[in-house]
Each structure stands twice: as structure tokens, then as C-alpha cells.
Write a protein that holds these residues in place. Structure first.
Motif, PDB file in Angstrom:
ATOM      1  N   GLY A  17       3.755  37.722  47.942  1.00 42.34           N
ATOM      2  CA  GLY A  17       3.345  36.332  48.097  1.00 42.34           C
ATOM      3  C   GLY A  17       2.674  35.780  46.853  1.00 42.34           C
ATOM      4  N   ILE A  18       1.545  35.100  47.062  1.00 38.99           N
ATOM      5  CA  ILE A  18       0.816  34.483  45.957  1.00 38.99           C
ATOM      6  C   ILE A  18       0.302  35.542  44.987  1.00 38.99           C
ATOM      7  CG2 ILE A  18      -1.275  33.189  45.378  1.00 38.99           C
ATOM      8  CD1 ILE A  18      -0.794  31.580  47.975  1.00 38.99           C
ATOM      9  N   GLY A  19      -0.150  36.677  45.505  1.00 41.75           N
ATOM     10  CA  GLY A  19      -0.660  37.733  44.635  1.00 41.75           C
ATOM     11  C   GLY A  19       0.386  38.247  43.665  1.00 41.75           C
ATOM     12  N   ARG A  20       1.587  38.458  44.159  1.00 42.75           N
ATOM     13  CA  ARG A  20       2.673  38.927  43.283  1.00 42.75           C
ATOM     14  C   ARG A  20       2.990  37.882  42.218  1.00 42.75           C
ATOM     15  NH1 ARG A  20       7.520  42.150  43.202  1.00 42.75           N
ATOM     16  NH2 ARG A  20       9.229  41.023  42.211  1.00 42.75           N
ATOM     17  N   ALA A  21       3.090  36.620  42.636  1.00 46.08           N
ATOM     18  CA  ALA A  21       3.389  35.553  41.676  1.00 46.08           C
ATOM     19  C   ALA A  21       2.290  35.442  40.627  1.00 46.08           C
ATOM     20  CB  ALA A  21       3.571  34.228  42.406  1.00 46.08           C
ATOM     21  N   ALA A  22       1.033  35.604  41.060  1.00 38.28           N
ATOM     22  CA  ALA A  22      -0.082  35.531  40.117  1.00 38.28           C
ATOM     23  C   ALA A  22      -0.024  36.684  39.122  1.00 38.28           C
ATOM     24  CB  ALA A  22      -1.411  35.542  40.873  1.00 38.28           C
ATOM     25  N   ALA A  23       0.315  37.882  39.603  1.00 37.12           N
ATOM     26  CA  ALA A  23       0.413  39.037  38.710  1.00 37.12           C
ATOM     27  C   ALA A  23       1.470  38.811  37.643  1.00 37.12           C
ATOM     28  CB  ALA A  23       0.728  40.299  39.522  1.00 37.12           C
ATOM     29  N   LEU A  24       2.613  38.327  38.061  1.00 39.63           N
ATOM     30  CA  LEU A  24       3.698  38.091  37.110  1.00 39.63           C
ATOM     31  C   LEU A  24       3.342  36.979  36.122  1.00 39.63           C
ATOM     32  CD1 LEU A  24       6.657  38.394  39.623  1.00 39.63           C
ATOM     33  CD2 LEU A  24       6.198  39.930  37.698  1.00 39.63           C
ATOM     34  N   ARG A  25       2.683  35.939  36.628  1.00 39.33           N
ATOM     35  CA  ARG A  25       2.325  34.809  35.750  1.00 39.33           C
ATOM     36  C   ARG A  25       1.265  35.207  34.733  1.00 39.33           C
ATOM     37  NH1 ARG A  25       1.421  31.940  32.512  1.00 39.33           N
ATOM     38  NH2 ARG A  25       1.291  29.653  32.406  1.00 39.33           N
ATOM     39  N   ALA A 205       5.848  20.953  56.257  1.00 38.19           N
ATOM     40  CA  ALA A 205       6.340  20.673  54.911  1.00 38.19           C
ATOM     41  C   ALA A 205       6.298  19.187  54.588  1.00 38.19           C
ATOM     42  CB  ALA A 205       7.758  21.204  54.743  1.00 38.19           C
ATOM     43  N   LYS A 206       6.357  18.336  55.612  1.00 38.60           N
ATOM     44  CA  LYS A 206       6.360  16.887  55.411  1.00 38.60           C
ATOM     45  C   LYS A 206       4.959  16.314  55.241  1.00 38.60           C
ATOM     46  CE  LYS A 206      10.856  15.955  56.046  1.00 38.60           C
ATOM     47  NZ  LYS A 206      11.684  15.267  55.046  1.00 38.60           N
ATOM     48  N   LEU A 207       3.923  17.129  55.378  1.00 36.12           N
ATOM     49  CA  LEU A 207       2.560  16.613  55.348  1.00 36.12           C
ATOM     50  C   LEU A 207       2.169  16.051  53.984  1.00 36.12           C
ATOM     51  CD1 LEU A 207       0.622  19.310  57.424  1.00 36.12           C
ATOM     52  CD2 LEU A 207       1.180  16.969  58.126  1.00 36.12           C
ATOM     53  N   ASN A 208       2.719  16.610  52.909  1.00 39.63           N
ATOM     54  CA  ASN A 208       2.336  16.150  51.575  1.00 39.63           C
ATOM     55  C   ASN A 208       3.382  15.190  51.025  1.00 39.63           C
ATOM     56  OD1 ASN A 208       4.230  17.584  49.542  1.00 39.63           O
ATOM     57  ND2 ASN A 208       3.625  19.232  50.927  1.00 39.63           N
ATOM     58  N   PRO A 209       3.008  14.339  50.070  1.00 37.25           N
ATOM     59  CA  PRO A 209       3.941  13.350  49.517  1.00 37.25           C
ATOM     60  C   PRO A 209       5.149  13.957  48.821  1.00 37.25           C
ATOM     61  CG  PRO A 209       1.670  12.780  48.970  1.00 37.25           C
ATOM     62  CD  PRO A 209       1.628  14.141  49.564  1.00 37.25           C
ATOM     63  N   MET A 210       5.057  15.219  48.431  1.00 40.00           N
ATOM     64  CA  MET A 210       6.201  15.878  47.807  1.00 40.00           C
ATOM     65  C   MET A 210       7.240  16.310  48.843  1.00 40.00           C
ATOM     66  SD  MET A 210       5.041  15.721  44.706  1.00 40.00           S
ATOM     67  CE  MET A 210       6.017  16.822  43.696  1.00 40.00           C
ATOM     68  N   GLU A 211       6.831  16.341  50.107  1.00 41.88           N
ATOM     69  CA  GLU A 211       7.693  16.678  51.251  1.00 41.88           C
ATOM     70  C   GLU A 211       8.366  18.038  51.098  1.00 41.88           C
ATOM     71  OE1 GLU A 211      10.281  13.339  52.107  1.00 41.88           O
ATOM     72  OE2 GLU A 211       8.642  12.348  53.199  1.00 41.88           O
ATOM     73  N   ARG A 212       7.584  19.015  50.670  1.00 44.45           N
ATOM     74  CA  ARG A 212       8.074  20.390  50.614  1.00 44.45           C
ATOM     75  C   ARG A 212       6.893  21.333  50.733  1.00 44.45           C
ATOM     76  NH1 ARG A 212       6.880  23.116  45.892  1.00 44.45           N
ATOM     77  NH2 ARG A 212       6.559  21.915  43.969  1.00 44.45           N
ATOM     78  N   LEU A 213       7.181  22.578  51.048  1.00 44.30           N
ATOM     79  CA  LEU A 213       6.147  23.600  50.988  1.00 44.30           C
ATOM     80  C   LEU A 213       5.851  23.929  49.528  1.00 44.30           C
ATOM     81  CD1 LEU A 213       7.411  26.098  53.725  1.00 44.30           C
ATOM     82  CD2 LEU A 213       5.553  24.434  53.954  1.00 44.30           C
ATOM     83  N   GLY A 214       4.630  24.351  49.259  1.00 42.47           N
ATOM     84  CA  GLY A 214       4.336  24.914  47.960  1.00 42.47           C
ATOM     85  C   GLY A 214       5.043  26.246  47.799  1.00 42.47           C
ATOM     86  N   THR A 215       5.162  26.693  46.577  1.00 43.01           N
ATOM     87  CA  THR A 215       5.721  28.017  46.300  1.00 43.01           C
ATOM     88  C   THR A 215       4.625  28.903  45.723  1.00 43.01           C
ATOM     89  OG1 THR A 215       6.360  27.551  44.010  1.00 43.01           O
ATOM     90  CG2 THR A 215       7.946  26.949  45.754  1.00 43.01           C
ATOM     91  N   PRO A 216       4.773  30.218  45.842  1.00 40.01           N
ATOM     92  CA  PRO A 216       3.799  31.090  45.195  1.00 40.01           C
ATOM     93  C   PRO A 216       3.662  30.812  43.706  1.00 40.01           C
ATOM     94  CG  PRO A 216       5.114  32.349  46.745  1.00 40.01           C
ATOM     95  CD  PRO A 216       5.738  30.972  46.665  1.00 40.01           C
ATOM     96  N   GLU A 217       4.758  30.419  43.071  1.00 45.65           N
ATOM     97  CA  GLU A 217       4.718  30.130  41.641  1.00 45.65           C
ATOM     98  C   GLU A 217       3.887  28.878  41.349  1.00 45.65           C
ATOM     99  OE1 GLU A 217       7.624  32.973  42.580  1.00 45.65           O
ATOM    100  OE2 GLU A 217       7.476  30.932  43.377  1.00 45.65           O
ATOM    101  N   ASP A 218       3.925  27.888  42.251  1.00 49.29           N
ATOM    102  CA  ASP A 218       3.059  26.716  42.097  1.00 49.29           C
ATOM    103  C   ASP A 218       1.602  27.135  42.030  1.00 49.29           C
ATOM    104  OD1 ASP A 218       5.110  24.767  42.234  1.00 49.29           O
ATOM    105  OD2 ASP A 218       5.052  24.755  44.423  1.00 49.29           O
ATOM    106  N   ILE A 219       1.210  28.016  42.930  1.00 45.71           N
ATOM    107  CA  ILE A 219      -0.188  28.440  43.008  1.00 45.71           C
ATOM    108  C   ILE A 219      -0.534  29.335  41.823  1.00 45.71           C
ATOM    109  CG2 ILE A 219      -1.955  29.430  44.481  1.00 45.71           C
ATOM    110  CD1 ILE A 219      -0.433  26.918  45.584  1.00 45.71           C
ATOM    111  N   ALA A 220       0.427  30.139  41.388  1.00 41.02           N
ATOM    112  CA  ALA A 220       0.189  31.027  40.245  1.00 41.02           C
ATOM    113  C   ALA A 220      -0.121  30.240  38.977  1.00 41.02           C
ATOM    114  CB  ALA A 220       1.392  31.941  40.026  1.00 41.02           C
ATOM    115  N   GLU A 221       0.439  29.043  38.845  1.00 40.99           N
ATOM    116  CA  GLU A 221       0.126  28.215  37.679  1.00 40.99           C
ATOM    117  C   GLU A 221      -1.353  27.820  37.684  1.00 40.99           C
ATOM    118  OE1 GLU A 221       1.797  27.515  35.015  1.00 40.99           O
ATOM    119  OE2 GLU A 221       3.609  28.550  35.686  1.00 40.99           O
ATOM    120  N   ALA A 222      -1.893  27.528  38.873  1.00 44.59           N
ATOM    121  CA  ALA A 222      -3.316  27.205  38.967  1.00 44.59           C
ATOM    122  C   ALA A 222      -4.166  28.428  38.624  1.00 44.59           C
ATOM    123  CB  ALA A 222      -3.647  26.699  40.369  1.00 44.59           C
TER     124      ALA A 222
END
Length: 245
Positions: A17-25, A205-222
Motif C-alpha cells: 500500500g502506501i508504505g510500499r509506495a513511500a519506500a520506492l519513492r 471516489a466521487k467525494l473529492n473534486p477530482m472524482e477518483r480515489l487517491g493512489t499510494p503514489e499520490d501519498i508517496a509524493e507528500a
């Protein structure tokens, strides 16, 4: 960059999940990573192998984040492998869902043990051992703002994480160590999908204006921002949710 000057990180919950994406990033930025896991050694090793294939350096360590002795061993393993620790990323957490009126109190206690005590234990050790210029990155949730039914116990645990994050940042005055929390919105991870129907997933997924789920890679950038260039961001909760709240 010499081995002695290269930055090193511990990532709890780094097996997926997010941990793996963060490690790679982080590895992509040249950070050496210790990938912690609690139960899935194979997934952790697969993450480490992916880091190595991409040209990075990784080791794995298994343990209970709420057990101070095991976590001290983890910090010792990171110091032995890398010579020191600069970044700690706390992605480890659990998210059983139920209405407050129906929540089994044993499950509630398990959530608090992993999410609150686990973060506290790792933060305590990080505060004692991180090098100057370091960063502690905890994980909260946008559910503290979205306030969706069923998330009461989980959101309560993350409210506690936010509180300790903001206080620890101020306790580390003069140490040149930043302490922040990332509060993801709904993110496409196995933890998120568990127990949800496709209809529920689509609605969330529709809750945000982007109308999609976040991805682990999105969070890894933060994570990469707070671990590296974001040195003037300290004692904050960064909501990474596409504008959902």
C-alpha cells in the motif's frame, strides 16, 4: 554522495500500500530504507527487492509497532545497516470499521494499540535517535474531517496521532527535526477496499473534486516532500485528499 552522508529511513508498514509506495519513492531520491512489516514478510521482501532492482538499498525488519522492545531492535538494526536514521515514516495502521454503537470493544482496543500506542512508541524512539536534519512523518486520515459513519474508532485513533504529532514538533525545538502528519483521503489500497461494495467505493471516489480515489503514489509524493525539501513545514497536518475536505 558518500555513504556517510546518504540519508536513511525507517518505514513502518512498508510491506504494501502506501508504505510500499513511500519506500520506492524515497529510494528514488537516494534514501536507504528499512522496510518494516508486522505479518507479511514476503510482501516486505518483495518491496525491498523492488527497491534494489531500481538501484536503491533496502533491508527488512518484522515486529509489532506497539512493542517497545521490538521497535528498539528495529531502530538498532537500521543504525547498524545505515550508520544512522534521518527519516521515520509511520504508515503502519489498522482500520476495522463499525458504527460506534456496534463496535466490539476488543476491536476498539486493538485499533488504539496499533494506531495510537504504535505511533507513540515509534515516535518516542525516533525523537531519541534521529539525526539533525531529520523528519518524522506520521499518518492521520481525512476521516477526521469527512466524519463518515463507521469510522468512529479509526478516526479517534488518528485524532490522537495528530495531537502527538503537533506536540512532538514543539518538544523537539532546537533539534532541527521536523514532525508532521499526512492525512490521506480515500486511497486505493487493500486496507481501503476491505469490506466495501463496489457501489460504496464508487460513491466515496466521487467525494473529492477530482472524482477518483487517491493512489499510494499520490501519498508517496507528500512523504517525499516532507522527508526532503519541505524543511519549513513543521508541526502540521497535511491533508492529501484531492480536495475532499
Amino acid at each position: 554522495m558518500t555513504a556517510s552522508s546518504q540519508r536513511s529511513a525507517i518505514i513502518t508498514g512498508g510491506s504494501g500500500g502506501i508504505g510500499r509506495a513511500a519506500a520506492l519513492r524515497l529510494a528514488d531520491d537516494g534514501v536507504r530504507v528499512l522496510i518494516h512489516y508486522s505479518g507479511n514478510a514476503q510482501a516486505a521482501q518483495e518491496t525491498a527487492d523492488a527497491v534494489v532492482v531500481a538501484g536503491g538499498t533496502a533491508v527488512v525488519f518484522g515486529g509489532d509497532v506497539a512493542d517497545e522492545d521490538q521497535m528498539q531492535e528495529m531502530f538498532a538494526a537500521a543504525i547498524e545497516a545505515f550508520g544512522g536514521i534521518d527519516v521515520v515514516v509511520n504508515t503502519a495502521g489498522i482500520m476495522p470499521l463499525a458504527p460506534i454503537a456496534a463496535m466490539d470493544l476488543e476491536i476498539f482496543d486493538r485499533i488504539q494499540r496499533t494506531n495510537v500506542r504504535g505511533t507513540f512508541v515509534v515516535n518516542q524512539l525516533a525523537a531519541r535517535q534521529l539525526r539533525a536534519g531529520g523528519a518524522i512523518i506520521n499518518f492521520s486520515t481525512s476521516m477526521t474531517r469527512l466524519q463518515m459513519p463507521g469510522y468512529g474508532a479509526y478516526a479517534a485513533s488518528k485524532g490522537a496521532v495528530e495531537a502527538m504529532t503537533l506536540i512532538l514538533a514543539r518538544e523537539l525545538r532546537g533539534r532541527d527535526i521536523t514532525v508532521n502528519a499526512i492525512a490521506p483521503g480515500p486511497t486505493a489500497t487493500p486496507l481501503f477496499f476491505t469490506g466495501k461494495t463496489q457501489e460504496q467505493i464508487d460513491a466515496i471516489a466521487k467525494l473529492n473534486p477530482m472524482e477518483r480515489l487517491g493512489t499510494p503514489e499520490d501519498i508517496a509524493e507528500a512523504v517525499a516532500f516532507l522527508a526532503g525539501p519541505g524543511r519549513w513545514i513543521n508541526g502540521q497536518v497535511l491533508f492529501a485528499n484531492g480536495g475532499a475536505a
